[in-house]
Design an enzyme around this catalytic site. Structure first.
Site, PDB file in Angstrom:
ATOM      1  N   ARG A   1     148.532  84.673  81.836  1.00 42.34           N
ATOM      2  CA  ARG A   1     149.832  84.411  82.466  1.00 42.34           C
ATOM      3  C   ARG A   1     151.049  84.488  81.540  1.00 42.34           C
ATOM      4  O   ARG A   1     152.146  84.123  81.965  1.00 42.34           O
ATOM      5  CB  ARG A   1     149.841  83.052  83.179  1.00 42.34           C
ATOM      6  CG  ARG A   1     148.809  82.932  84.276  1.00 42.34           C
ATOM      7  CD  ARG A   1     149.138  81.834  85.250  1.00 42.34           C
ATOM      8  NE  ARG A   1     149.041  80.510  84.650  1.00 42.34           N
ATOM      9  CZ  ARG A   1     149.195  79.384  85.327  1.00 42.34           C
ATOM     10  NH1 ARG A   1     149.489  79.442  86.625  1.00 42.34           N
ATOM     11  NH2 ARG A   1     149.083  78.209  84.739  1.00 42.34           N
ATOM     12  N   ASP A   2     150.891  84.971  80.335  1.00 39.33           N
ATOM     13  CA  ASP A   2     152.084  85.104  79.482  1.00 39.33           C
ATOM     14  C   ASP A   2     151.954  86.275  78.520  1.00 39.33           C
ATOM     15  O   ASP A   2     152.230  86.151  77.321  1.00 39.33           O
ATOM     16  CB  ASP A   2     152.335  83.809  78.708  1.00 39.33           C
ATOM     17  CG  ASP A   2     153.800  83.660  78.285  1.00 39.33           C
ATOM     18  OD1 ASP A   2     154.640  84.437  78.775  1.00 39.33           O
ATOM     19  OD2 ASP A   2     154.093  82.768  77.472  1.00 39.33           O
TER      20      ASP A   2
END
Length: 407
Positions: free
Chosen positions: A239-240
């Protein structure tokens, strides 16, 4: 009795209790997190660590190099793993051995002022606002829990953590990581500055160095794809994905770091279509999948979107959507579907992979498919001489690095 420290009107103890509950909620139902593995991670008192310069700052934490580890207990029960006879420059051994307190203390310095470890801890600016404080404590705790069980050559290794009674709910909690050099952001800038002239000859078999430059970037992308594939196989969504969360160790190996936003997917919470109701607007907007930005259900293929955007940046050596304002980005990219333009000189298979990767969620390739595509492309254009050029380049970079830090 000293008054308990307050942050924005709240006691630090209350905020830490809230953070602890948040960590428990976010990791509830995990099938991979392992308290026993966490217990096996070497523990250090902050006073045992001498810190050097700041290496970087993130949204919540600061990272310092560790210049010395001075153990406070002379009769430490940990062992040297029988590795004292290995040379300090045997980096393959050093990076892969199971390290304990004594080993780390002995091997803290690689050579001169070239240090092996770094400490990550909540920075002072994150201790002034209640929500920022809680978020920072939670992110660092979750990262530590995941890193205690995640083992991949292209994911940063956690070597130690703070010695404290309740480590995942403590304002002074820290983790010790392998020290990295360069982020991908910096590496892309170097690539652009030093790129081989006459790029149009890239696929002329006589243009060996141009080809090696292409293979070098493709290999970095492939290694990153393999790391994300590994996480997805563990049902972890990162997610990043962004250049600032990707670094290079002293050997030039690429590493993903900062797992604070990682999330283990719970099969029991599947919406029935393979997506999950996860926290939206999570990550960095420039690389964030539209469904995440719009707070719609998503799954691990949100990482595939982010990787496709990152892949374009690796090849183009430009920042995607660089001149977009926030409103322009939301209108054209998130809602309107605008994407970077692929270069016609790039192989069709690579362009096709990126276009599918940043397409609709259901049509995106898995990280396994992406890794296979990149491996095929590397095999297609590589040969012995190209690999020799790459090896020579890496040795040259390592030599320059050692000279720099020996000065």
């Amino acid at each position: 009795m000293p008054t308990e420290k307050k942050i924005g009107g709240y006691s630090e103890g209350h905020l830490l209790k809230t953070a602890k509950e948040a960590v428990a909620k976010k990791t509830n139902g995990s099938i991979i997190l392992d308290p026993e593995a966490e217990d096996r991670i070497p523990k250090f008192d902050e006073k045992e660590l001498l810190l050097g310069r700041v290496l970087g700052r993130g949204g919540f934490c600061v990272v310092n190099e560790i210049t010395k580890i001075k153990l406070s207990d002379a009769n430490d029960n940990s062992t040297n793993n029988g590795n004292s006879h290995h040379k300090l420059d045997d980096e393959h051994h050093i990076y892969n051995v199971v390290q304990d307190r004594k080993f780390m203390s002995t091997h803290c310095i690689r050579s001169g002022k070239d240090y092996r470890y770094a400490l990550k801890i909540l920075q002072d600016s994150s201790r002034k606002d209640p929500q920022t404080f809680i978020s920072g404590v939670v992110d660092l705790a979750i990262e530590a829990r995941f890193l205690s069980v995640v083992r991949h050559p292209n994911i940063i290794k956690m070597r130690g953590m703070a010695l404290m009674e309740d480590p995942f709910a403590n304002a002074r909690f820290f983790v010790i990581l392998d020290r990295l050099y360069d982020t991908l952001t910096v590496r892309v800038q170097k690539w652009k500055k030093n790129q081989v002239k006459g790029i149009r000859k890239m696929f002329d078999r006589k243009g060996k160095r141009a080809l090696a430059f292409w293979v070098e970037r493709m290999t970095v992308a492939y290694d990153l794809a393999c790391a994300l594939k590994y996480m997805h196989e563990l049902r972890i969504i990162y997610r990043d994905v962004k250049p600032d969360n990707i670094g290079f160790d002293v050997r030039g190996d690429v590493k993903i770091f900062d797992l604070g936003l990682a999330k283990e997917l719970d099969c029991a919470k599947d919406n029935g279509d393979g997506t999950y109701q996860l926290t939206g607007d999570t990550g960095s907007p420039r690389y964030m999948a539209p469904e995440v930005a719009m707070e719609k259900p998503y799954n691990e293929r949100a990482d595939c979107y982010s990787f496709a955007i990152l892949m374009w940046q690796i090849l183009q050596m430009e920042t995607p959507f660089e001149n977009y304002t926030v409103s322009m980005f939301n209108k054209k990219v998130v809602a309107g579907g605008a994407r970077p333009k692929c270069d016609d000189k790039w192989p069709k298979i690579v362009n096709g992979m990126m276009i599918r990767g940043w397409g609709p969620l259901a049509q995106r390739p898995s990280m396994g498919e992406i890794a296979e595509c990149l491996r095929d492309e590397i095999n297609r254009v590589s040969d012995t001489e190209v690999n020799e050029i790459l090896d020579l380049s890496r040795k040259s970079e390592m030599s320059m690095h050692k000279q720099k830090y020996a000065a």
